[in-house]
Design an enzyme around this catalytic site. Structure first.
Site: not given
Length: 205
Positions: A81, A180, A182
């Protein structure tokens, strides 16, 4: 299997989430806030967050040029991002004084998908990463408007109004996604990056 240490640029953004994901993917993960910490890592993650803030803090912490130099000499780096914006050579709709690390010859449009209320989730298939499509989370995300000849497109949005937009790229040891990984439990992309770092750290192994 070679041990690798991967740093997460810990100035702002999803630092803890990337540290946890990298640890779960088999790497030693450490925060990086100083040039001397940068020197001790085999790879670097630039997390999601606010690209203009990361840019200002990188300059304030004397990390801007050291990171540029290490990327220029082949340090494996992954940006998610805002990290994608920081790895771009050209940023559209950014602040006039915004600086990036470079590393991927691409033009990125900041906040391309809209403001936070327009955040969304969509399936994305990533070239070279086995398994089903990623459940990709986009939060005020950029997209890639143009890539140079040496940049490999790894993934695009496959459905909805943004279908066809480039959201994952690679150039050499530099990788970036607009989403994202994560923030999900899917560690495939982090494991893939750990293997990329291992290969760069031990090219004959």
């Amino acid at each position: 299997m070679a041990e690798v240490t991967i740093g997460v640029l810990a100035l702002q953004g999803d630092v803890r989430e990337h540290l946890a994901a990298l640890t779960g993917a088999g790497a030693t993960a450490v925060p990086v806030r100083r040039p001397e910490e940068l020197e001790r890592v085999d790879g670097l993650v630039v997390p999601g967050g606010e690209s203009t803030t990361i840019s200002k803090l990188a300059e304030a912490f004397d990390l801007l040029d050291p990171i540029r130099k290490r990327i220029g000499t082949g340090l494996p780096v992954y940006g998610s991002c805002a990290g994608m914006i920081m790895l771009a050579t050209e940023v559209l709709d950014g602040r006039p004084d915004q600086q990036s690390f470079g590393g991927i010859e691409m033009t990125v449009r900041r906040n391309a998908f809209g403001r936070q209320v327009d955040s969304f989730e969509a399936p994305v298939e990533l070239a070279g990463v086995p398994g089903p499509s990623f459940h990709a989370v986009f939060i005020r995300a950029p997209w890639v408007e143009r890539v140079a000849d040496g940049v490999e497109v790894l993934g695009r949005v496959t459905e909805g109004p943004a279908a066809g937009r480039i959201v994952a790229v690679r150039q050499g040891n530099a990788v970036a996604t607009a989403f994202h990984p994560e923030l999900t439990g899917d560690r495939r992309l982090h494991r893939w990056f750990v293997e990329l770092v291992r290969g760069a750290a031990d090219p004959v192994g």
